[in-house]
Design an enzyme around this catalytic site. Structure first.
Site, PDB file in Angstrom:
ATOM      1  N   ASN A   9       0.893  -1.298   0.185  1.00 47.93           N
ATOM      2  CA  ASN A   9      -0.242   0.157   0.253  1.00 47.93           C
ATOM      3  C   ASN A   9       0.983   1.355  -0.017  1.00 47.93           C
ATOM      4  O   ASN A   9       1.134   1.189   0.800  1.00 47.93           O
ATOM      5  CB  ASN A   9      -0.993   0.259   0.798  1.00 47.93           C
ATOM      6  CG  ASN A   9      -1.289   1.438   1.344  1.00 47.93           C
ATOM      7  OD1 ASN A   9      -1.457   2.006   0.627  1.00 47.93           O
ATOM      8  ND2 ASN A   9      -2.759   1.113   2.462  1.00 47.93           N
ATOM      9  N   TRP A  10       0.859   2.126  -1.333  1.00 48.37           N
ATOM     10  CA  TRP A  10       2.590   2.939  -0.990  1.00 48.37           C
ATOM     11  C   TRP A  10       1.378   4.352  -0.350  1.00 48.37           C
ATOM     12  O   TRP A  10       2.278   4.939  -0.536  1.00 48.37           O
ATOM     13  CB  TRP A  10       2.242   3.079  -2.681  1.00 48.37           C
ATOM     14  CG  TRP A  10       3.053   2.375  -3.786  1.00 48.37           C
ATOM     15  CD1 TRP A  10       3.441   1.202  -2.878  1.00 48.37           C
ATOM     16  CD2 TRP A  10       3.065   2.224  -4.897  1.00 48.37           C
ATOM     17  NE1 TRP A  10       4.152  -0.068  -3.905  1.00 48.37           N
ATOM     18  CE2 TRP A  10       4.525   1.056  -4.892  1.00 48.37           C
ATOM     19  CE3 TRP A  10       3.434   3.478  -5.706  1.00 48.37           C
ATOM     20  CZ2 TRP A  10       5.365   0.745  -6.365  1.00 48.37           C
ATOM     21  CZ3 TRP A  10       4.359   3.092  -7.039  1.00 48.37           C
ATOM     22  CH2 TRP A  10       4.939   2.111  -7.144  1.00 48.37           C
ATOM     23  N   LYS A  11       0.483   4.085  -0.418  1.00 49.87           N
ATOM     24  CA  LYS A  11      -0.081   5.454   0.104  1.00 49.87           C
ATOM     25  C   LYS A  11      -0.154   6.537  -0.716  1.00 49.87           C
ATOM     26  O   LYS A  11      -0.065   6.260  -2.046  1.00 49.87           O
ATOM     27  CB  LYS A  11       0.102   5.871   1.394  1.00 49.87           C
ATOM     28  CG  LYS A  11      -0.472   4.665   2.467  1.00 49.87           C
ATOM     29  CD  LYS A  11       0.235   5.094   3.820  1.00 49.87           C
ATOM     30  CE  LYS A  11      -0.796   3.461   4.515  1.00 49.87           C
ATOM     31  NZ  LYS A  11      -0.434   2.931   6.318  1.00 49.87           N
ATOM     32  N   HIS A  96      -9.993   0.778   4.878  1.00 51.38           N
ATOM     33  CA  HIS A  96      -8.873   1.041   5.313  1.00 51.38           C
ATOM     34  C   HIS A  96      -8.748   2.294   6.478  1.00 51.38           C
ATOM     35  O   HIS A  96      -9.446   3.365   6.008  1.00 51.38           O
ATOM     36  CB  HIS A  96      -7.290   1.980   4.626  1.00 51.38           C
ATOM     37  CG  HIS A  96      -6.008   1.910   4.716  1.00 51.38           C
ATOM     38  ND1 HIS A  96      -5.089   2.495   5.870  1.00 51.38           N
ATOM     39  CD2 HIS A  96      -5.217   0.992   4.772  1.00 51.38           C
ATOM     40  CE1 HIS A  96      -4.769   2.724   6.319  1.00 51.38           C
ATOM     41  NE2 HIS A  96      -4.335   1.316   5.634  1.00 51.38           N
ATOM     42  N   GLU A 166      -5.652  -5.230  10.334  1.00 50.70           N
ATOM     43  CA  GLU A 166      -4.858  -4.263  10.672  1.00 50.70           C
ATOM     44  C   GLU A 166      -5.446  -3.517  11.746  1.00 50.70           C
ATOM     45  O   GLU A 166      -5.780  -2.291  11.623  1.00 50.70           O
ATOM     46  CB  GLU A 166      -4.792  -2.981   9.164  1.00 50.70           C
ATOM     47  CG  GLU A 166      -4.147  -3.931   8.212  1.00 50.70           C
ATOM     48  CD  GLU A 166      -3.475  -2.206   7.067  1.00 50.70           C
ATOM     49  OE1 GLU A 166      -2.179  -2.377   7.341  1.00 50.70           O
ATOM     50  OE2 GLU A 166      -4.299  -1.687   7.458  1.00 50.70           O
ATOM     51  N   GLY A 172       1.932   2.166  10.541  1.00 52.92           N
ATOM     52  CA  GLY A 172       3.130   3.337  11.176  1.00 52.92           C
ATOM     53  C   GLY A 172       3.416   3.642  12.371  1.00 52.92           C
ATOM     54  O   GLY A 172       4.342   4.748  13.108  1.00 52.92           O
ATOM     55  N   GLY A 233       2.494  -0.856   4.350  1.00 56.30           N
ATOM     56  CA  GLY A 233       2.600   0.390   4.453  1.00 56.30           C
ATOM     57  C   GLY A 233       4.274   1.381   3.648  1.00 56.30           C
ATOM     58  O   GLY A 233       4.641   0.747   2.604  1.00 56.30           O
TER      59      GLY A 233
HETATM   60  P1  PGA Z   1       3.118   0.446   7.949  1.00 56.00           P
HETATM   61  O1  PGA Z   1       1.090   0.834   7.232  1.00 56.00           O
HETATM   62  O2  PGA Z   1       3.154  -0.944   7.141  1.00 56.00           O
HETATM   63  O3  PGA Z   1       3.283   1.779   7.562  1.00 56.00           O
HETATM   64  O4  PGA Z   1       2.546   1.153   9.284  1.00 56.00           O
HETATM   65  C1  PGA Z   1       0.013  -0.825   6.945  1.00 56.00           C
HETATM   66  C2  PGA Z   1      -0.617   0.167   6.317  1.00 56.00           C
HETATM   67  O5  PGA Z   1      -1.211   1.183   6.881  1.00 56.00           O
HETATM   68  O6  PGA Z   1      -1.629  -0.785   5.871  1.00 56.00           O
END
Ligand code: PGA
Length: 253
Positions: A9-11, A96, A166, A172, A233
Site C-alpha cells: 500500500n503505497w499510500k 483502510h 490491521e 505507522g 505500508g
Molecule cells: P505501515 O502501514 O506498514 O506503514 O505500518 C500499513 C498500512 O497502513 O496498510
C-alpha cells in the site's frame, strides 16, 4: 504450495511518476524470481494506467487504494470499480483505517465491497481495533466491523474477498503486533466469518496482517502469526527493504 500474498500500500507516495515507475520496475523484476509470493502493489490511482500499460502477464498485480460504490454519474472526484477494472486492476483496498478516519463508515465499506465484487475485482477489506483493552471489548468491536463490512457480500462470492487485519495502533508504529496475538485474532476473524458464511468458507478465507511489517519481521509474522500474507505500508515504497521482505517470505514458503 499456496502462495503468500504481499500487498504494498503505497499510500500517497511517491510524488512523481518517474519514481513510481522505478519502484514498480524493481518490484516486478524481483517478483519474477519469487515463485511463492503473489505481489500486489497499490499505487496512487493517477499512476495505475502507466504502471499497467503493457498489460502483459506480470508477476505483479495492480491494486487500487480506494474506490467509489457507484458505477458512473455525478460524483465529483470519485472513481468507479468498472473504471479500475478497465485499467486492469485486480484488487482494491476498502475500509483502510486512514479512509475510515476520514469518514468511511462500515456501511460505506459494505457498499464498496459489493460494488468491487460486482466489477470482478477482489476487495481487500481492512478491519482492526483502535486499541486493545484488558476486557476484550476490542473483540466485540472487531466482530461488528467484520459483520457490517461484509453485510452485502453474497455467500457465493465470499471466496473473492481478502481480509486484512490491521490493528490501527500498529499502523505507522515502530513494532508490529506480537505474532501470537496475530494468530489468535486471525482465528477470531475466521470464527466471525464462519458464523456468517459457514465453516468451509471461513477456512478458505485469505487473511493478511498489516501494521509495521518490514523485512526484518515479515517472515516471523507470517509464520508464527499464521496468516496468508501481509499488507505493507512504509516498507512497500522502500525498494531494497520491500525486495528483502519478499525474498524472506519466498524463502520460508
Ligand atoms: P505501515 O502501514 O506498514 O506503514 O505500518 C500499513 C498500512 O497502513 O496498510
Amino acid at each position: 504450495m499456496k502462495k503468500k500474498i504481499i500487498v504494498g500500500n503505497w499510500k500517497m507516495n511517491p510524488t512523481s511518476l518517474d519514481e513510481a515507475v522505478k519502484i514498480y520496475k524493481a518490484v516486478k523484476t524481483a517478483a519474477s524470481r519469487l515463485p511463492y509470493v503473489h505481489v500486489v502493489v497499490c499505487p496512487p490511482s493517477v499512476y495505475i494506467q502507466r504502471l499497467n500499460s503493457s498489460r502483459s502477464v506480470s508477476p505483479v498485480s495492480i491494486g487500487a487504494q480506494n474506490v467509489f460504490f457507484e458505477e458512473d454519474g455525478a460524483f465529483t472526484g470519485e472513481i468507479s470499480p468498472r473504471m479500475l477494472k478497465n485499467l486492469g486492476v485486480s484488487h482494491v483496498l476498502v475500509g483502510h483505517s486512514e479512509a475510515r478516519e476520514m469518514g468511511e463508515t462500515d456501511e460505506i465499506v459494505a457498499r464498496k465491497a459489493e460494488a468491487v465484487l460486482d466489477a470482478g475485482i477482489h476487495p481487500i477489506v481492512c478491519v482492526g481495533e483502535k486499541e486493545r483493552d484488558a476486557h476484550g471489548m476490542y473483540l466485540d468491536i472487531l466482530k461488528e466491523q467484520i459483520k457490517n463490512s461484509l453485510a452485502k457480500v453474497p455467500k457465493k462470492l465470499i471466496h473473492q474477498v481478502i481480509m486484512a487485519y490491521e490493528p490501527v495502533w500498529a499502523i505507522g508504529a515502530k513494532e508490529p503486533m506480537e505474532p501470537s496475538h496475530i494468530h489468535e485474532t486471525s482465528i477470531f476473524i475466521k470464527k466471525v466469518i464462519s458464523d456468517i458464511f459457514g465453516h468451509e468458507n471461513a477456512f478458505k478465507t485469505v487473511i493478511l496482517y498489516g501494521g509495521a511489517a518490514n523485512f526484518r519481521n515479515a517472515s516471523d509474522i507470517v509464520e508464527k502469526g499464521n496468516v496468508d500474507g501481509l499488507l505493507v505500508g512504509r516498507e512497500s515504497v522502500n525498494i531494497p527493504g520491500f525486495i528483502e521482505l519478499l525474498k524472506s517470505i519466498n524463502a520460508r514458503s
